[in-house]
Design a protein around this motif. Structure first.
Motif, short mmCIF file in Angstrom:
data_model
loop_
_atom_site.label_atom_id
_atom_site.label_comp_id
_atom_site.label_asym_id
_atom_site.label_seq_id
_atom_site.Cartn_x
_atom_site.Cartn_y
_atom_site.Cartn_z
N ARG A 1 15.71 6.42 -18.73
CA ARG A 1 15.11 7.30 -17.70
C ARG A 1 13.94 8.07 -18.28
O ARG A 1 12.91 8.24 -17.65
N LYS A 2 14.09 8.51 -19.55
CA LYS A 2 12.98 9.24 -20.18
C LYS A 2 11.76 8.34 -20.34
O LYS A 2 10.63 8.77 -20.15
N ARG A 3 12.03 7.08 -20.72
CA ARG A 3 10.90 6.15 -20.88
C ARG A 3 10.17 5.97 -19.55
O ARG A 3 8.94 5.97 -19.51
N GLU A 4 10.95 5.82 -18.47
CA GLU A 4 10.30 5.66 -17.16
C GLU A 4 9.42 6.86 -16.84
O GLU A 4 8.32 6.72 -16.32
N ALA B 1 3.87 9.37 -16.56
CA ALA B 1 2.85 10.31 -17.03
C ALA B 1 1.55 9.59 -17.33
O ALA B 1 0.51 10.20 -17.50
N LYS B 2 1.59 8.22 -17.39
CA LYS B 2 0.36 7.48 -17.69
C LYS B 2 -0.39 7.09 -16.42
O LYS B 2 -1.44 6.48 -16.48
N ALA B 3 0.17 7.42 -15.24
CA ALA B 3 -0.48 6.99 -13.98
C ALA B 3 -1.86 7.65 -13.85
O ALA B 3 -2.11 8.73 -14.38
N GLU B 4 -2.74 6.97 -13.07
CA GLU B 4 -4.14 7.41 -13.00
C GLU B 4 -4.27 8.87 -12.56
O GLU B 4 -5.10 9.61 -13.05
N ASP B 5 -3.43 9.27 -11.57
CA ASP B 5 -3.65 10.57 -10.94
C ASP B 5 -2.74 11.65 -11.48
O ASP B 5 -2.64 12.73 -10.92
N PHE B 6 -2.04 11.35 -12.60
CA PHE B 6 -1.06 12.30 -13.13
C PHE B 6 -1.75 13.62 -13.45
O PHE B 6 -2.83 13.65 -14.02
N GLU C 1 7.42 9.28 -7.59
CA GLU C 1 7.79 8.44 -8.73
C GLU C 1 6.83 7.28 -8.89
O GLU C 1 6.58 6.82 -9.99
N ARG C 2 6.30 6.80 -7.74
CA ARG C 2 5.49 5.59 -7.83
C ARG C 2 3.99 5.87 -7.92
O ARG C 2 3.24 5.06 -8.45
N ALA C 3 3.55 7.01 -7.37
CA ALA C 3 2.11 7.32 -7.45
C ALA C 3 1.92 8.81 -7.68
O ALA C 3 1.45 9.52 -6.80
N PRO C 4 2.33 9.30 -8.85
CA PRO C 4 2.29 10.74 -9.06
C PRO C 4 0.88 11.31 -8.94
O PRO C 4 -0.05 10.76 -9.49
N GLY C 5 0.76 12.40 -8.18
CA GLY C 5 -0.51 13.13 -8.15
C GLY C 5 -1.60 12.53 -7.28
O GLY C 5 -2.66 13.12 -7.11
N MET C 6 -1.34 11.35 -6.69
CA MET C 6 -2.42 10.67 -5.96
C MET C 6 -2.96 11.50 -4.78
O MET C 6 -4.16 11.64 -4.60
N GLU D 1 5.24 1.00 -2.10
CA GLU D 1 4.11 0.55 -2.95
C GLU D 1 2.88 1.42 -2.72
O GLU D 1 1.82 0.92 -2.33
N PRO D 2 3.00 2.74 -2.93
CA PRO D 2 1.85 3.60 -2.58
C PRO D 2 0.58 3.24 -3.34
O PRO D 2 -0.53 3.41 -2.83
N ARG D 3 0.74 2.72 -4.57
CA ARG D 3 -0.49 2.48 -5.35
C ARG D 3 -1.26 1.28 -4.83
O ARG D 3 -2.44 1.12 -5.15
#
Length: 1121
Positions: free
Chosen positions: A830-833, A838-843, A312-317, A268-270
Motif C-alpha cells: 500500500r505504501k508503494r502504491e 506521488a509521481k503523478a503529473e498533477d501531484f 487515487e487515480r489522478a491526484p491533484g488534476m 480512468e480519469p487520466r
C-alpha cells in the motif's frame, strides 16, 4: 396400502402426467408453465416452480432446448422475454449453472439459436435480454475458447448495415470487455476504426450510445496506458454523442451518455487529462443550461465532482483548473437558492423535516460537501471568500440563507484553512443571528452547529463567550419553534467538543432555558431540548450535580407519560437523557431514581413494539449506560436485558440482490435502503436493521467490559453470536464491535475461572474459548479490507494473546506469525502504491498532506504488529525465537534509513524485547543488531533514540562478555544523548531518562571496563530523573542500593558527593510516590536517619545548607515522623 400412501401415489401420478404434457411435442403446455412462473398467485407460481425444477434435475437437455425453442419462436412477447431471462439464469455461473450437464449437440444448438434469435428478434426489450444472455454464456466460454464463432459474429454485426445488429454487438462487447479485453488487443486498430466510424457517422443515437458504452468498458479493461492512449482521439466524438443528443432534444439518450462518462471519470480519469479543459468546459455548460431537465444538469455536475474525487487515480488534476472550480461553485450556490418558504416549515412538525427544500437544493448541498472534501481548503476557501460576500449582503433571504448553508457544507473539507480564519467565519455567522427572516436565523444556527463539529475544539476555546450567549438568545425565539429547537441542537454540537471548564460558567443559564423548552407544546422543541441536556450533562460530568434535582423530575415525567405512538421519539430521547445524566452525576446521586427508571424500562421491554420503533435502539443504549453507572449492582437486571439484546445482535441483514447491470433498479430514493456493489452484484440493504444490529453489538461489548467476570453466564451465547460477525462486511460498525468484544469475552472467562465463579469450569474452558476466538480473529484479519479495522484487529489479537498466554499452542502461534508477515507485506505494498501516486503529473501539496494522513494510518498497523510480537516474546521467551528468525527478513528492512521513524522505533523495540526476555539465548543476535542500535542512539527522532538507548541498557545488563568490547562506543553514544542542549525538553526527556538508566547499568554490570571515578559521579549528576516514571523507580532503587553498600566511587573521596546524594533523596521523597516505590522510599529514609547519627556535625550542617528551604522542611517532617 393406507390412505396417506394412496394420496401420495395419486399425486405422483398427476405430476408424471403434467411432466409428460409439458415435455411433449405440443409447445403450448410448456409455454403455459412458463407464464405460471410469472403468476402473481403464490399457489400457482410455486407449483410451476417445482415442476420447472423437477425437469431441470431429470432432463436438463430437454429443458434448455424447450426454452430455446420458446425464446426463438413463440408469438407472445412476454413468453419470449421470460424464456430469455430463464435461459440466462440457467447459463449463469452460479449454483444453477446447467452447461456442464448438457450434451455437445445441445450446446451447439443453444449457441446457434441464440445467435439467430438476435438477428430475427424485433422487440427492443427482448434484444437487450438476448444480449445479456449471450454475454453471460460467452463470459464463461470465451476464456476457454469454447465459442470461437462469437467474436467473428460480433465483428460482422458491428459493420453491418442494420442499426439493430450494430447496437446488439456493442452492447455485448460492453458486457464482455472485462472477460475478453486481452483477447481483443490484437484487433485494437480495427476496433478503434469501427468505434471512430460509428461515433462520427452513425445516424442512429441508440447505436452511438451502445458504442460509447463499448468504448468506455474496453478502455477500462486495457492494462497498458499506451493501449489506452490509442483511443484518446475518440474523446471528441464521445463527447459529441452527448452534445448532439442534447441539441436534438433526446435527453434520455444524453443521460445515458452522461452516466457512461461518469463511470469513465471514476475509473480512468487520466484518460481525460489531455482534453480536460474541453471536457469539463462542456460539462459545466450543461450544468448551467437551465432549459435542460434538472436530472441532466445534476449528472453533468456529478461528472465534474467524480473527477475531483478521483484522488487515487489522478491526484491533484482538478486543482489545476481554478477557473472551472469557481464556475462549479457558483453553479452549486445558485442551486441552493432553490428553496421555498413553505408554511409547513414554520409549523415545526417533525414530519416536515425538509419543508421547502427541492432536489436542486439537496444536490447543491451534497456536492458542496463532496467538492470541498475532495479538493481541500486551500482550493475552496479562496473561491468561497470571493463569492459568499455578495450572497450575504443581498436583500433576498434565500441568498443569505444559501451563504450560511454553503459555509456549513464546506467546513469539513476546509477545516484546516477555516480554523486559520476563525474570526472572519464566526463573524459572518453570528451577524446573521439577527436577520429578520427565521429561515436565515435557522441557517446561522445550523452553521454554528456544523462548525462546532468540524472546527472544534478551536471554535469552543476561542469563541465560547460569543457563541453560547447567541445560542441562548435564540432559544427565546418563541415565535419560531423550529429556530428554538435548532438552537438546542447546536448546543449539543457545541458541547460535544467542549471541556467542563469552558461549559460550567454557562450552565445556570443554559439548563434553565432547556428546562423551559422541555415544557414547550411542540415535540420538535422538546426533543431538541432533551438531546441538548443529555450532551451538556455528558460534557460537564460532576458539575451537573447541582441541576440534578431540578432536571430529573421533568425527565421521569416524560418517560412515564409519553406513551402515545406520536411521542415515541420523545420517550426514546428521554431515556437517552436520563441515562447520560445518571452517568454524569454518578451512582450515589442517581441510585434511587435509577430503580424507578429501570422499572419503566422493564415494563416497556415486555411490551410488543413495532419494527420501526426507535425505542428499541435507544433502550439498548440506555441499559448499557445504566450498567456503566451502577457497575456490579446492575447484575440482577441482566436477565431482562440480555435476551432482546442478543436478538438484535443476531438480526439478519435485510438484503435484496440483483445483478449490477440489471434493469430492476433497487429503489434508491428509499431512505432506509443503502446500495453497495460487490463484483457484478448490486446489493440493497435496509440500513435501520444494520444500525440496530451495530448498536446491539456495541452494547454487548460495554457489558462485558463493565461487568468483567459478572458477564460470565452470557459468554456461551454471546461468543457464537459475535465471532461470525468478525466477517460481517455489510457494516463496519458491526465488525468493529465484534473485534472489540473478543478480548473482553476471554478476559471475563479467565477472571470467572480465577475467582471460582465459573460453575465448576476450569482453565480448560478458557483454552476452548481461546481456541475458538483466536483462529477466527486471525482468519478475519486475513480478509479485512479496511486498514483502520486491520489495526483494531491486531490490537484485539494482542490483548487476546496477553490473556491466553501459554494456553496458545504452536499451531496458533504459527498462524499469527504467518498473518503478521502478510500484514507487513500488504502494508508495504500500500505504501508503494502511495509513493507511485506521488509521481503523478498533477501531484501537489494538498495531495501530499492526504498521503501523509493515510501513511499515519499505516503506522498504526505497524505499531500493533510491534505490540503483538512483544507480547509473543514476553509470553514464550526463547521458544518463540525460531519464529523470530523467520520474521527477521520482514523486520530487518524496517531499520532502514528510508523508513519512517515510527517503523524504525518498532523494529528496535522488538529487538529490545528479545534481548530483555531471552537473555543468553538472544546473544546470537547481538552481532547483527547492535551496530544498528548504536547508530540509532543518535537518530534525529527522540522516540527512536529512546528505544535505542533503552536497548543498550538491556544489552549491558544481559550481554556479558559479548557486550564488553562495545562499552566504550556505548558510553560515547549515551554521552551525546545526555549532553544534548535540548535533552530535558518535553519531547526528548524520555530518551534522556533512558540514557541515564543505561549509563547506570553499564556502571553496575561493566565497572571493570570503565573509568569509574569519572563515570559514576557523571551518572549521579544526572539524577533524579523525572520523565519516565518506570525507569525512575528502577534507577533510584539502584542508587539506594549503592549508598547502602557505601559504594566508594559514588560517595567520592572524603564523601564529597554526599550532599548531592542527600539532595537527590530529598527531591525523590518530596515527589510522593512517583519517583520511587514505597519500599525504596522507606530505605532512603532509613539511610538519611543513619547519616544524621553517624556524620560529623559540620558535614551534616553543610549538607543541609545545600538543600532548598522547602526541601529542608519536607525532609525534617519526613525524618521526624
Amino acid at each position: 396400502m393406507d390412505a396417506a400412501a394412496a394420496a401420495a401415489a395419486a399425486a405422483a401420478q398427476v405430476q408424471q402426467a403434467q411432466l409428460a404434457a409439458v415435455m411433449g411435442a405440443d409447445p403450448a403446455p410448456f409455454e403455459t408453465l412458463i407464464s405460471h412462473l410469472m403468476s402473481s398467485a403464490n399457489e400457482q407460481r410455486s407449483q410451476a416452480e417445482s415442476i420447472f425444477n423437477l425437469i431441470k434435475q431429470n432432463d436438463p437437455n430437454s429443458l434448455v432446448l424447450k426454452l430455446a425453442h420458446l425464446l426463438s419462436s413463440s408469438v407472445h412477447l412476454e413468453a419470449r422475454g421470460m424464456a430469455t431471462i430463464l435461459m440466462r439464469k440457467q447459463l449463469t455461473r452460479d449454483d444453477s449453472f446447467i452447461w456442464p450437464q448438457l450434451t455437445e449437440s445441445t450446446r451447439s444448438t443453444i449457441k446457434n439459436i441464440l445467435l439467430s434469435s438476435i438477428q430475427n428478434e424485433e422487440s427492443k426489450s427482448i434484444i437487450k435480454k438476448l444480449c445479456d444472455t449471450i454475454s453471460e454464456l460467452a463470459s464463461s466460454l470465451l476464456p476457454e475458447n469454447q465459442w470461437p464463432e462469437i467474436l467473428p459474429f460480433m465483428f460482422q454485426c458491428v459493420t453491418s448495415s442494420s442499426p439493430k445488429l450494430q447496437e446488439s454487438a456493442f452492447l455485448m462487447l460492453s458486457q464482455l470487455a472485462q472477460f475478453i479485453g486481452e483477447m481483443l488487443i490484437p484487433y485494437i486498430t480495427e476496433l478503434h476504426n469501427v468505434f471512430l466510424n460509428v461515433l462520427n457517422n452513425s445516424p442512429n443515437s441508440d447505436v452511438k450510445i451502445a458504442a460509447l458504452s463499448a468504448v468506455i468498458n474496453f478502455i477500462q479493461c486495457l492494462t497498458s496506458s499506451s493501449d489506452r492512449d490509442r483511443f484518446q482521439d475518440l474523446l471528441p466524438a464521445m463527447m459529441r454523442t452527448l452534445t448532439e443528443a442534447l441539441n436534438s432534444g433526446q435527453e434520455a439518450t444524453a443521460q445515458e451518455a452522461l452516466e457512461l462518462l461518469i463511470e469513465l471519470a471514476g475509473t480512468e480519469p487520466r484518460f481525460l487529462r489531455r482534453q480536460i479543459v474541453d471536457v469539463v468546459g462542456s460539462m459545466l455548460q450543461i450544468a448551467e443550461a437551465d432549459t435542460l431537465e434538472e436530472g441532466t444538469q445534476h449528472l453533468a455536475i456529478e461528472f465534474v465532482i467524480t473527477l475531483a474525487e478521483a484522488r487515487e487515480r489522478a491526484p491533484g488534476m482538478m486543482r489545476k483548473l481554478p477557473q472551472f472550480i469557481s464556475r462549479l461553485f457558483a453553479n452549486l450556490m445558485k442551486m441552493l437558492l432553490d428553496v421555498e418558504d413553505d408554511p409547513a416549515w414554520h409549523s415545526a412538525e417533525t414530519k416536515d423535516e425538509d419543508a421547502g427544500e427541492t432536489s436542486n437544493y439537496s444536490v447543491g448541498q451534497e456536492c458542496l460537501d463532496r467538492l470541498s472534501i475532495a479538493l481541500g481548503g486551500n482550493t475552496i476557501v479562496p473561491v468561497a471568500s470571493e463569492q459568499l460576500p455578495a450572497y450575504l449582503s443581498a436583500p433576498e433571504w434565500q441568498k443569505h440563507h444559501a451563504a450560511l448553508i454553503a459555509l456549513a457544507q464546506i467546513a469539513e473539507g476546509c477545516s484546516k484553512v477555516m480554523i486559520k480564519n476563525l474570526e472572519q467565519v464566526v463573524n459572518m455567522v453570528l451577524n446573521s443571528f439577527q436577520h429578520p427572516h427565521p429561515r436565515v436565523r435557522w441557517a446561522a444556527i445550523n452553521a454554528i452547529g456544523q462548525l462546532s463539529t468540524d472546527l472544534g475544539p478551536d471554535l469552543q476555546v476561542q469563541y465560547h463567550q460569543r457563541v453560547l450567549p447567541a445560542l441562548a438568545a435564540a432559544m427565546d425565539d418563541f415565535q419560531n419553534p423550529r429556530v428554538q429547537a435548532h438552537a438546542a441542537s447546536a448546543v449539543l454540537n457545541f458541547s460535544e467538543n467542549c471541556t467542563p471548564e469552558i461549559l460550567t460558567p454557562y450552565l445556570d443559564g443554559i439548563v434553565h432555558k432547556l428546562l423551559l423548552l422541555l415544557q414547550n407544546s411542540k415535540q420538535m422543541v422538546q426533543e431538541g431540548a432533551l438531546t441538548a441536556l443529555a450532551s451538556v450533562a455528558d460534557s460537564s460530568q460532576e458539575h451537573f450535580q447541582k441541576y440534578y434535582d431540578a432536571v430529573m423530575p421533568y425527565l421521569k415525567a416524560i418517560l412515564v407519560n409519553a406513551t402515545d405512538k406520536s411521542n415515541r421519539m420523545l420517550r426514546a430521547k428521554a431515556m437517552e437523557c436520563i441515562s447520560l445524566v445518571g452517568m454524569a452525576v454518578g451512582k450515589e446521586k442517581f441510585k434511587e431514581d435509577a430503580k424507578q427508571v429501570m422499572e419503566v424500562l422493564m415494563s416497556l421491554q415486555g411490551s410488543e413494539m413495532e419494527t420501526d420503533d426507535p425505542t428499541t435502539s435507544y433502550m439498548l443504549q440506555a441499559w448499557a449506560r445504566l450498567c456503566k453507572c451502577l457497575g456490579q449492582d446492575f447484575l440482577p437486571y441482566m436477565s431482562v436485558v440480555m435476551p432482546p439484546l442478543l436478538q438484535s445482535a443476531q438480526l439478519k441483514p435485510d438484503v435484496t440482490i440483483s445483478s449490477a447491470d440489471s434493469d430492476e433498479e433497487i429503489d434508491s430514493d428509499d431512505e432506509s435502503m443503502e446500495t453497495i456493489t460487490l463484483g457484478d452484484k448490486r446489493i440493497g440493504i435496509k440500513t435501520s436493521v444494520l444500525e440496530e444490529k451495530a448498536t446491539a453489538c456495541n452494547m454487548l461489548c460495554c457489558y462485558a467490559d463493565e461487568l468483567k467476570e459478572g458477564f460470565y453466564p452470557w459468554i456461551d451465547q454471546v461468543a457464537p453470536t459475535m465471532v461470525p460477525l468478525l466477517k460481517f462486511y455489510f457494516h463496519e460498525e458491526v465488525r468493529k464491535a465484534a473485534v472489540s468484544a473478543m478480548p473482553e469475552l476471554l478476559r471475563s472467562a479467565k477472571l470467572a475461572v480465577e475467582k471460582g465463579i465459573a460453575q465448576g469450569r476450569n482453565e480448560t474452558y478458557v483454552k476452548q474459548l481461546s481456541d475458538y476466538i483466536i483462529p477466527a480473529l486471525v482468519e478475519a484479519l486475513h480478509k479485512e479490507p479496511d486498514t483502520e479495522i486491520v489495526a483494531n484487529m491486531l490490537d484485539a489479537l494482542n490483548e487476546c494473546v496477553e490473556i491466553s498466554g501459554t494456553l496458545l499452542d504452536e499451531s496458533q502461534v504459527r498462524s499469527i506469525v504467518d498473518e503478521i508477515k502478510q500484514v507487513i507485506t500488504a502494508s508495504s505494498s500500500r505504501k508503494r502504491e502511495r509513493a507511485q501516486r506521488a509521481k503523478a503529473e498533477d501531484f501537489d501539496d494538498e495531495e501530499g498532506e492526504l498521503l501523509k494522513e493515510e501513511n499515519e494510518q499505516e503506522e498504526e498497523v505497524f505499531d500493533q504488529v510491534g505490540e503483538i510480537l512483544g507480547t509473543l516474546i514476553k509470553t514464550f521467551k526463547a521458544s518463540f525465537l525460531p519464529f523470530f528468525d523467520e520474521l527477521s527478513s520482514y523486520l530487518m528492512p524496517m531499520w532502514g534509513k528510508d523508513k519512517t521513524a515510527e517503523e524504525r522505533r518498532i523494529a528496535i523495540c522488538i529487538f529490545d524485547d528479545v534481548a530483555e526476555q531471552c537473555h543468553e539465548t538472544a546473544l546470537k543476535y547481538y552481532d547483527a543488531y547492535l551496530p544498528f542500535l548504536l547508530e540509532a542512539c543518535n537518530d534525529e527522532s527522540p522516540d527512536v533514540r529512546q528505544a535505542a538507548v533503552y536497548g543498550l541498557g538491556v544489552c549491558a545488563e544481559f550481554g556479558g562478555s559479548v557486550f564488553k568490547p562495545l562499552v566504550g562506543e556505548a558510553l560515547s553514544r549515551l554521552n551525546v544523548v545526555i549532553r544534548h542542549p535540548n535533552a530535558l525538553q518535553p519531547e526528548s526527556v524520555m530518551a534522556y531518562d533512558n540514557a541515564v538508566s543505561a549509563l547506570g547499568k553499564i556502571c553496575q554490570f561493566h565497572r571493570d571496563s570503565i573509568d569509574s571515578a569519572q563515570v559514576v559521579p557523571a551518572w549521579l549528576s544526572c539524577l533524579p530523573i523525572k520523565g519516565d516514571l518506570i525507569e525512575a523507580k528502577a534507577v533510584h532503587d539502584q542508587l539506594c542500593s549503592m549508598v547502602e553498600r557505601s559504594d566508594m566511587e559514588l560517595l567520592g573521596p572524603n564523601n564529597q558527593y554526599l550532599p548531592k546524594i542527600v539532595s537527590v533523596f530529598a527531591e525523590i521523597l518530596c515527589a510522593g510516590k512517583d519517583l520511587a516505590s514505597e519500599q525504596t522510599s522507606s530505605r532512603m529514609v532509613n539511610l538519611l536517619r543513619q547519616l544524621q547519627q553517624t556524620l560529623p556535625p559540620s558535614t551534616l550542617a553543610s549538607t543541609w545548607s545545600s538543600l532548598q528551604p522547602q526541601q529542608q522542611l519536607a525532609l525534617q517532617s519526613i525524618l521526624s515522623s
